[in-house]
Design a protein around this motif. Structure first.
Motif, PDB file in Angstrom:
ATOM      1  N   THR A  57      -5.206 -32.072 -22.135  1.00  0.00           N
ATOM      2  CA  THR A  57      -5.012 -30.828 -22.880  1.00  0.00           C
ATOM      3  C   THR A  57      -6.365 -30.200 -23.273  1.00  0.00           C
ATOM      4  O   THR A  57      -7.315 -30.909 -23.601  1.00  0.00           O
ATOM      5  CB  THR A  57      -4.106 -31.081 -24.114  1.00  0.00           C
ATOM      6  N   GLY A  58      -6.456 -28.901 -23.125  1.00  0.00           N
ATOM      7  CA  GLY A  58      -7.678 -28.190 -23.521  1.00  0.00           C
ATOM      8  C   GLY A  58      -8.757 -28.141 -22.456  1.00  0.00           C
ATOM      9  O   GLY A  58      -9.832 -27.593 -22.688  1.00  0.00           O
ATOM     10  N   THR A  59      -8.520 -28.695 -21.280  1.00  0.00           N
ATOM     11  CA  THR A  59      -9.572 -28.677 -20.251  1.00  0.00           C
ATOM     12  C   THR A  59      -9.700 -27.297 -19.587  1.00  0.00           C
ATOM     13  O   THR A  59     -10.704 -27.010 -18.949  1.00  0.00           O
ATOM     14  CB  THR A  59      -9.288 -29.745 -19.161  1.00  0.00           C
ATOM     15  N   GLY A  60      -8.668 -26.472 -19.731  1.00  0.00           N
ATOM     16  CA  GLY A  60      -8.751 -25.115 -19.172  1.00  0.00           C
ATOM     17  C   GLY A  60      -7.848 -24.907 -17.960  1.00  0.00           C
ATOM     18  O   GLY A  60      -8.117 -24.041 -17.126  1.00  0.00           O
ATOM     19  N   LYS A  61      -6.756 -25.674 -17.891  1.00  0.00           N
ATOM     20  CA  LYS A  61      -5.863 -25.591 -16.725  1.00  0.00           C
ATOM     21  C   LYS A  61      -5.214 -24.213 -16.606  1.00  0.00           C
ATOM     22  O   LYS A  61      -5.195 -23.623 -15.536  1.00  0.00           O
ATOM     23  CB  LYS A  61      -4.731 -26.632 -16.831  1.00  0.00           C
ATOM     24  N   SER A  62      -4.690 -23.719 -17.735  1.00  0.00           N
ATOM     25  CA  SER A  62      -3.957 -22.452 -17.595  1.00  0.00           C
ATOM     26  C   SER A  62      -4.919 -21.304 -17.302  1.00  0.00           C
ATOM     27  O   SER A  62      -4.574 -20.386 -16.552  1.00  0.00           O
ATOM     28  CB  SER A  62      -3.081 -22.160 -18.804  1.00  0.00           C
ATOM     29  N   ARG A  63      -6.145 -21.379 -17.839  1.00  0.00           N
ATOM     30  CA  ARG A  63      -7.116 -20.314 -17.512  1.00  0.00           C
ATOM     31  C   ARG A  63      -7.449 -20.355 -16.020  1.00  0.00           C
ATOM     32  O   ARG A  63      -7.626 -19.321 -15.386  1.00  0.00           O
ATOM     33  CB  ARG A  63      -8.404 -20.480 -18.321  1.00  0.00           C
TER      34      ARG A  63
ATOM     35  N   ASP B  48       0.606 -19.196 -22.793  1.00  0.00           N
ATOM     36  CA  ASP B  48      -0.532 -19.330 -21.892  1.00  0.00           C
ATOM     37  C   ASP B  48      -0.664 -18.208 -20.866  1.00  0.00           C
ATOM     38  O   ASP B  48      -1.767 -17.879 -20.454  1.00  0.00           O
ATOM     39  CB  ASP B  48      -0.451 -20.681 -21.167  1.00  0.00           C
TER      40      ASP B  48
ATOM     41  N   GLN C  33      -0.500 -31.992 -17.342  1.00  0.00           N
ATOM     42  CA  GLN C  33      -1.393 -33.015 -17.905  1.00  0.00           C
ATOM     43  C   GLN C  33      -1.164 -34.351 -17.226  1.00  0.00           C
ATOM     44  O   GLN C  33      -1.967 -35.251 -17.336  1.00  0.00           O
ATOM     45  CB  GLN C  33      -1.097 -33.191 -19.392  1.00  0.00           C
TER      46      GLN C  33
ATOM     47  N   ARG D 233     -13.425 -26.257 -18.732  1.00  0.00           N
ATOM     48  CA  ARG D 233     -13.652 -25.360 -17.591  1.00  0.00           C
ATOM     49  C   ARG D 233     -14.239 -26.046 -16.376  1.00  0.00           C
ATOM     50  O   ARG D 233     -14.506 -25.389 -15.378  1.00  0.00           O
ATOM     51  CB  ARG D 233     -14.575 -24.183 -17.962  1.00  0.00           C
TER      52      ARG D 233
ATOM     53  N   VAL E 222     -15.068 -23.089 -13.787  1.00  0.00           N
ATOM     54  CA  VAL E 222     -14.116 -21.983 -13.621  1.00  0.00           C
ATOM     55  C   VAL E 222     -14.700 -20.720 -14.246  1.00  0.00           C
ATOM     56  O   VAL E 222     -15.341 -20.774 -15.305  1.00  0.00           O
ATOM     57  CB  VAL E 222     -12.765 -22.342 -14.283  1.00  0.00           C
ATOM     58  N   LYS E 223     -14.490 -19.575 -13.573  1.00  0.00           N
ATOM     59  CA  LYS E 223     -15.068 -18.347 -14.125  1.00  0.00           C
ATOM     60  C   LYS E 223     -14.389 -17.990 -15.444  1.00  0.00           C
ATOM     61  O   LYS E 223     -13.285 -18.461 -15.740  1.00  0.00           O
ATOM     62  CB  LYS E 223     -14.983 -17.216 -13.109  1.00  0.00           C
ATOM     63  N   THR E 224     -15.031 -17.137 -16.205  1.00  0.00           N
ATOM     64  CA  THR E 224     -14.506 -16.794 -17.529  1.00  0.00           C
ATOM     65  C   THR E 224     -13.236 -15.972 -17.384  1.00  0.00           C
ATOM     66  O   THR E 224     -13.185 -15.010 -16.632  1.00  0.00           O
ATOM     67  CB  THR E 224     -15.560 -15.984 -18.310  1.00  0.00           C
ATOM     68  N   VAL E 225     -12.228 -16.407 -18.083  1.00  0.00           N
ATOM     69  CA  VAL E 225     -10.957 -15.680 -18.062  1.00  0.00           C
ATOM     70  C   VAL E 225     -10.659 -15.239 -19.481  1.00  0.00           C
ATOM     71  O   VAL E 225     -10.590 -16.076 -20.373  1.00  0.00           O
ATOM     72  CB  VAL E 225      -9.816 -16.592 -17.540  1.00  0.00           C
TER      73      VAL E 225
HETATM   74  N1  LIG Z   1     -11.964 -20.135 -17.728  1.00  0.00           N
HETATM   75  C1  LIG Z   1     -12.052 -20.021 -19.047  1.00  0.00           C
HETATM   76  N2  LIG Z   1     -12.555 -18.909 -19.590  1.00  0.00           N
HETATM   77  C2  LIG Z   1     -12.662 -18.782 -20.923  1.00  0.00           C
HETATM   78  N3  LIG Z   1     -12.276 -19.721 -21.809  1.00  0.00           N
HETATM   79  C3  LIG Z   1     -11.759 -20.862 -21.328  1.00  0.00           C
HETATM   80  C4  LIG Z   1     -11.630 -21.064 -19.931  1.00  0.00           C
HETATM   81  N4  LIG Z   1     -11.096 -22.281 -19.747  1.00  0.00           N
HETATM   82  C5  LIG Z   1     -10.898 -22.809 -20.964  1.00  0.00           C
HETATM   83  N5  LIG Z   1     -11.287 -21.964 -21.922  1.00  0.00           N
HETATM   84  C6  LIG Z   1     -11.229 -22.225 -23.374  1.00  0.00           C
HETATM   85  O1  LIG Z   1     -10.570 -23.477 -23.563  1.00  0.00           O
HETATM   86  C7  LIG Z   1      -9.341 -23.316 -24.254  1.00  0.00           C
HETATM   87  C8  LIG Z   1      -8.278 -24.169 -23.588  1.00  0.00           C
HETATM   88  O2  LIG Z   1      -7.979 -23.634 -22.316  1.00  0.00           O
HETATM   89  P1  LIG Z   1      -6.515 -23.718 -21.697  1.00  0.00           P
HETATM   90  O3  LIG Z   1      -5.480 -23.258 -22.653  1.00  0.00           O
HETATM   91  O4  LIG Z   1      -6.555 -23.095 -20.362  1.00  0.00           O
HETATM   92  O5  LIG Z   1      -6.392 -25.304 -21.569  1.00  0.00           O
HETATM   93  P2  LIG Z   1      -5.185 -26.149 -21.004  1.00  0.00           P
HETATM   94  O6  LIG Z   1      -5.796 -27.246 -20.225  1.00  0.00           O
HETATM   95  O7  LIG Z   1      -4.228 -25.263 -20.287  1.00  0.00           O
HETATM   96  O8  LIG Z   1      -4.562 -26.712 -22.321  1.00  0.00           O
HETATM   97  P3  LIG Z   1      -3.055 -27.138 -22.622  1.00  0.00           P
HETATM   98  O9  LIG Z   1      -2.718 -28.277 -21.707  1.00  0.00           O
HETATM   99  O10 LIG Z   1      -3.119 -27.562 -24.050  1.00  0.00           O
HETATM  100  O11 LIG Z   1      -2.220 -25.912 -22.364  1.00  0.00           O
HETATM  101  C9  LIG Z   1      -9.034 -21.833 -24.207  1.00  0.00           C
HETATM  102  O12 LIG Z   1      -8.355 -21.429 -25.351  1.00  0.00           O
HETATM  103  C10 LIG Z   1     -10.403 -21.211 -24.113  1.00  0.00           C
HETATM  104  O13 LIG Z   1     -10.979 -21.078 -25.398  1.00  0.00           O
END
Ligand SMILES: Nc1ncnc2c1ncn2[C@@H]1O[C@H](COP(=O)(O)OP(=O)(O)OP(=O)(O)O)[C@@H](O)[C@H]1O
Length: 499
Positions: free
Chosen positions: A158-164, A190, A427, A477, A496-499
């Motif tokens: 969780t929080g690694t940035g998968k959905s971004r 998300d 996850q 990211r 990963v690029k900024t989303v």
């Molecule tokens: N590509 C990105 N660009 C900008 N911010 C990012 C990026 N990836 C991650 N972040 C930062 O990290 C946080 C967590 O990202 P994200 O919600 O994508 O994680 P996740 O792995 O999908 O988490 P979860 O499993 O809890 O849904 C975001 O709220 C953002 O602040």
């Protein structure tokens, strides 16, 4: 490019051990790209540094040495300490910037250079979907669009940035291909915020008849194939929710055909089923007046017609009254058929289904109904649908026991033929059914929730020497990009690029 070391003895076409120059120890980093310039063979190899190790010939971890007992000596002899690494060879760089497979080991003593920017190598990769760049060199590693129907897994704690990452991919697909994207947003947090005017709420979606039946049967939990409930639902839909109409219909058909064997009115029910089969169920459902009390009345008429014991409808009615009230209320609000939902997808190219508005069990049935309808289209027209289906928190939908696993498995197995690709964001890949896992050909993975996940990935992918240690170091990211969609055919670390 900055020289950082030389190839040591024992290189192969896949791996070259190197020793790092003393003054470059701070430059050599795990996952950095390097070029091995082999002047003897007149070849330049592109590779990635892995397995960096600091060595001391006088300080073996298993042998007692005088250096340990004499700190002064330890301080004096620091120049004997050296760093080693293994260059995992990605390929041989051609003049034109393309890569060819490496078939010969780099010659020992060849110098190794650090790639610090894209212009250092001028690598020419096939055009594709760019979700990020190599972490240290900034070289963009585009995902090949041809790999979309071969399915993608995005895995990380969780929080690694998968959905971004998934959002970056969706945007690239929309901008650079003619594919459509259908997103199932588990939490509604998300994806929906990124496509606010392309979202539908799951509690607007009218489930199909089978799903309504399954949901009710689950509540009643009498028998798996529950005839009373099934006939009741069909009769209720055909009559638009009017119990009087069902009753008089059953009676009039009894009058017409006479009572059947066992004193039942089954003939009337058969007529109702025939009528149902000749209507468009999706249209019929939209005109039903959903009312639990009236449904109960129909249930009584139908149970009587089927010769049920008197106590049976009462038992069902009590169970439905205590557990199905919310479901009936929600059916009243639902006016968007699955067909209309897909019509919206055709028009808009991207659609986010916010699943958070319905309970867990129903989330899987909605996914089932929508994906099932896409398959109906394929079965009817035998033409590709060119659609990417993104499933967030996919362990809730692709696990062995999940209600939607069959349709996800079918998509995983057969989707490639019909332009139907999955992006499973999760996850826990360990929870995916084996069929699903075996058919995912591209992975983005980051820090993992459980060590077992890396072993699972190892079974499905060539990890090129990436270990749990490498993964544990990843930050937000940062993902390894591996598998079919990676043009380098070798797992590499991207930011990963900024989303
Ligand atoms: N590509 C990105 N660009 C900008 N911010 C990012 C990026 N990836 C991650 N972040 C930062 O990290 C946080 C967590 O990202 P994200 O919600 O994508 O994680 P996740 O792995 O999908 O988490 P979860 O499993 O809890 O849904 C975001 O709220 C953002 O602040």
């Amino acid at each position: 490019m900055k020289p950082i070391g030389v190839v040591a003895s024992g290189s192969s076409a896949a791996i070259a051990p190197i020793q790092v120059y003393k003054q470059c120890e701070l430059d050599a980093k795990e996952e950095a790209f390097v070029v091995v310039k082999d002047e003897a063979k007149n070849l330049n190899y592109l590779g990635v540094l892995r397995n960096l190790r600091m060595q001391d010939p006088l300080l073996s971890p298993n042998l007692r040495s005088s250096v340990v007992d004499n700190p002064g000596l330890a301080r004096m002899g620091r120049e004997v300490v050296f760093e080693t690494s293994a260059v995992r060879i990605i390929g041989v760089l051609r003049e034109d910037g393309s890569l060819e497979p490496s078939t010969q080991p780099p010659t020992p003593r060849s110098e190794v250079y650090l790639v610090e920017s894209p212009s250092d190598v001028n690598l020419k990769l096939e055009k594709g979907l760019v979700v990020g760049s190599h972490k240290y060199s900034g070289i963009e590693i585009p995902l090949s669009p041809k790999s979309l129907p071969y399915h993608i897994g995005i895995v990380g704690a969780t929080g690694t940035g998968k959905s971004r990452l998934a959002i970056a991919l969706i945007k690239e697909v929309l901008a650079n291909t003619d594919w459509k994207v259908l997103v199932f947003d588990h939490s509604g947090l998300d994806y929906k915020p990124y496509f606010p005017d392309k979202a539908v709420s799951a509690d607007e979606v009218l489930p199909d008849v089978e799903d309504i039946y399954n949901h009710l049967a689950n509540i009643v939990k009498e028998r798996e194939e529950d005839a009373y409930l099934f006939y009741t639902l069909i009769a209720y839909i055909v009559a638009g929710g009017d119990p009087g109409a069902v009753k008089s219909r059953l009676q009039s058909e009894v009058r017409q055909f006479g009572r059947r064997e066992g004193g039942t009115d089954e003939g009337g029910l058969e007529g109702i089923i025939s009528e149902f089969l000749s209507t468009n169920p999706e249209e019929a459902l939209k005109h039903v007046n959903w009312d639990l009390a009236k449904f109960g009345e129909v249930l009584s008429s139908v149970a009587k017609a089927l010769g049920a014991k008197k106590t049976t409808p009462a038992k069902y009615r009590v169970k439905l009254a205590s557990k199905a009230r919310g479901f009936f209320e929600s059916l009243k609000r639902r006016r968007l058929s699955v067909g209309e939902l897909l019509g919206r997808l055709d028009k808009e190219r991207v659609l986010v289904v916010d699943l958070s508005t319905v309970d867990y069990e129903e989330r899987a049935s909605i996914l089932n109904a929508v994906l099932g309808r896409l398959w109906d289209r394929i079965d009817e027209t035998k033409t590709p649908v060119n659609t990417l289906v993104v499933v967030d928190e996919a362990h809730n939908y692709a696990c062995r026991e999940c209600g939607s696993v069959d349709i996800i498995e079918r998509t995983a197995r057969e989707g490639r033929k019909w332009g139907l690709g999955l992006v499973l964001v999760s996850q826990r890949v360990v929870d995916f059914s084996t069929w699903v896992r075996n058919n995912i050909n591209t992975y983005f993975f980051s820090r993992l929730q459980t060590p077992g996940d890396l072993q699972n990935l190892q079974g499905d992918l060539d990890l090129g020497g990436i270990t749990q240690e490498n993964i544990a170091l990843l930050r937000e990211r940062e993902f390894y990009f591996a598998g079919l969609g990676n043009p380098l055919r070798h797992p590499v670390l991207i930011k990963v690029k900024t989303v």
